[in-house]
Design a protein around this motif. Structure first.
Motif, short mmCIF file in Angstrom:
data_model
loop_
_atom_site.label_atom_id
_atom_site.label_comp_id
_atom_site.label_asym_id
_atom_site.label_seq_id
_atom_site.Cartn_x
_atom_site.Cartn_y
_atom_site.Cartn_z
N ARG A 73 -28.55 -21.47 18.14
CA ARG A 73 -28.84 -21.48 16.85
C ARG A 73 -27.66 -21.44 15.85
O ARG A 73 -27.51 -22.35 14.93
N ILE A 74 -26.59 -20.94 16.12
CA ILE A 74 -25.48 -21.11 15.67
C ILE A 74 -24.82 -22.41 15.55
O ILE A 74 -24.55 -23.03 14.67
N VAL A 75 -24.88 -23.24 16.95
CA VAL A 75 -24.79 -24.63 17.08
C VAL A 75 -25.44 -25.54 16.32
O VAL A 75 -25.13 -26.55 15.47
N ASP B 257 -20.35 -18.11 7.32
CA ASP B 257 -20.96 -17.10 6.58
C ASP B 257 -22.38 -16.99 6.26
O ASP B 257 -23.08 -16.09 6.30
N ARG B 258 -22.86 -18.20 5.95
CA ARG B 258 -24.17 -18.52 5.54
C ARG B 258 -25.07 -18.40 6.99
O ARG B 258 -26.02 -17.82 6.85
N ASP C 8 -28.73 -12.79 10.56
CA ASP C 8 -28.93 -11.28 10.55
C ASP C 8 -29.49 -10.48 9.32
O ASP C 8 -29.84 -9.63 9.50
N ASP C 9 -29.84 -11.22 8.19
CA ASP C 9 -30.41 -10.54 7.05
C ASP C 9 -31.87 -10.93 7.06
O ASP C 9 -32.41 -12.01 6.87
N SER C 10 -32.60 -9.84 7.27
CA SER C 10 -34.13 -10.01 7.36
C SER C 10 -34.63 -10.72 5.91
O SER C 10 -35.68 -10.97 6.00
N THR C 11 -33.88 -10.14 4.82
CA THR C 11 -34.41 -10.68 3.59
C THR C 11 -33.95 -12.02 2.94
O THR C 11 -34.36 -12.51 2.09
N ALA C 12 -33.24 -12.68 4.10
CA ALA C 12 -32.74 -13.98 3.73
C ALA C 12 -33.70 -14.87 3.74
O ALA C 12 -34.93 -15.01 4.51
N ASP C 13 -33.74 -15.83 2.62
CA ASP C 13 -34.69 -16.82 2.42
C ASP C 13 -34.49 -18.14 3.48
O ASP C 13 -33.63 -19.03 2.84
N VAL C 14 -34.67 -18.14 4.45
CA VAL C 14 -34.22 -19.01 5.62
C VAL C 14 -34.82 -20.47 5.21
O VAL C 14 -34.02 -21.28 5.06
#
Length: 267
Positions: free
Chosen positions: A58-60, A70-71, A77-83
């Motif tokens: 996923r990182i790649v 950082d993004r 890791d942030d469950s609240t992030a608006d992916v």
């Protein structure tokens, strides 16, 4: 997964090969806590599990589409992030980048064509712009003769940036200069006079539409205008003897600037 020792997991080198990521990048991601291997061998070597490898995949992917580390950490890791929102924003940036690259590609195509053809105009456009005496074979002949020179490179770069309207402005400036030269000769303007010097300077300014022209190069060009049958026919077609008269006013201007026209070279 297992390494050569039979321990579950992949070594840094194995992961590097599998994902096409440098060992240095993997070590960096480990150091900043972005992707740490979960296992260690008895000898203390770190190993990546299947879960670790999935995170690395996923990182790649995120890195390839342009997300910063950082993004990426926030997305993972942030469950609240608006992916989806983050990916949509990145998609917009990617689309803009593609548009820039397409425009760059088109510009490169024009530059290549300009280097190879000289003029990016159809035969009909050339004749319409430069008149019925214009020979559409001249650009190809010029490339064959001067294609390896700095001046051809400069000419091609200018040509790549021009369309019919820009070339029309160049053609108009050349035509105005030709008329001024013919009228000056008719009026008896003598070589070395202030008016003749102004015409020589004007010729150099107009010629800069093709490439920068030094005074020494202008002297060489004046010789060519007089000696080359095609150039001589053009200028003598404006006024009989104009090619020689032009060479004389260029030589006089060169002398006024400390240049011996008899020894001037193309520099």
């Amino acid at each position: 997964m297992s390494d050569d020792t039979g321990t579950d997991g992949l070594t840094v080198g194995q992961v590097s090969t599998r994902l096409g990521v440098t060992v240095r990048a993997l070590h960096h991601w480990d150091e900043i806590g972005l992707a740490r291997p979960s296992l260690r061998t008895a000898a203390g070597y770190r190993l990546y599990t299947a879960g670790d490898l999935e995170r690395l995949h996923r990182i790649v992917v995120y890195r390839e589409i342009g997300l910063g580390l950082d993004r990426i950490r926030t997305v993972l890791d942030d469950s609240t992030a608006d992916v989806p929102g983050a990916l949509r924003a990145q998609r917009t940036q990617v689309a803009e980048r593609i548009d820039r690259l397409q425009r760059l590609s088109a510009g490169l195509d024009r530059m290549i064509d300009a280097h190879e053809r000289g003029l990016l105009l159809t035969t009909e456009q050339q004749v319409a712009l430069f008149g019925p005496r214009w020979n559409p074979d001249w650009p190809a002949e010029a490339r064959q003769r001067y294609g390896n020179t700095t001046q051809w490179l400069q000419y091609a770069e200018r040509s790549a940036a021009r369309g019919p309207e820009e070339w029309q402005a160049v053609a108009d400036a050349v035509a105005d200069l030709d008329r001024a030269l013919g009228e000056a000769m008719d009026a008896g303007v003598t070589p070395g006079s202030p008016q003749a010097h102004r015409l020589v300077d004007r010729h150099r300014e107009v010629f800069a539409s093709y490439f920068p022209l030094t005074r020494r190069m202008q002297v060489c060009l004046g010789r060519t205008y007089e000696a080359d049958p095609a150039f001589a026919a053009h200028y003598d077609g404006i006024r009989p003897g104009l090619a020689t008269w032009f060479r004389r006013i260029v030589d006089a201007s060169a002398r006024a600037h400390g240049i011996d026209p008899d020894t001037a070279t193309w520099q």
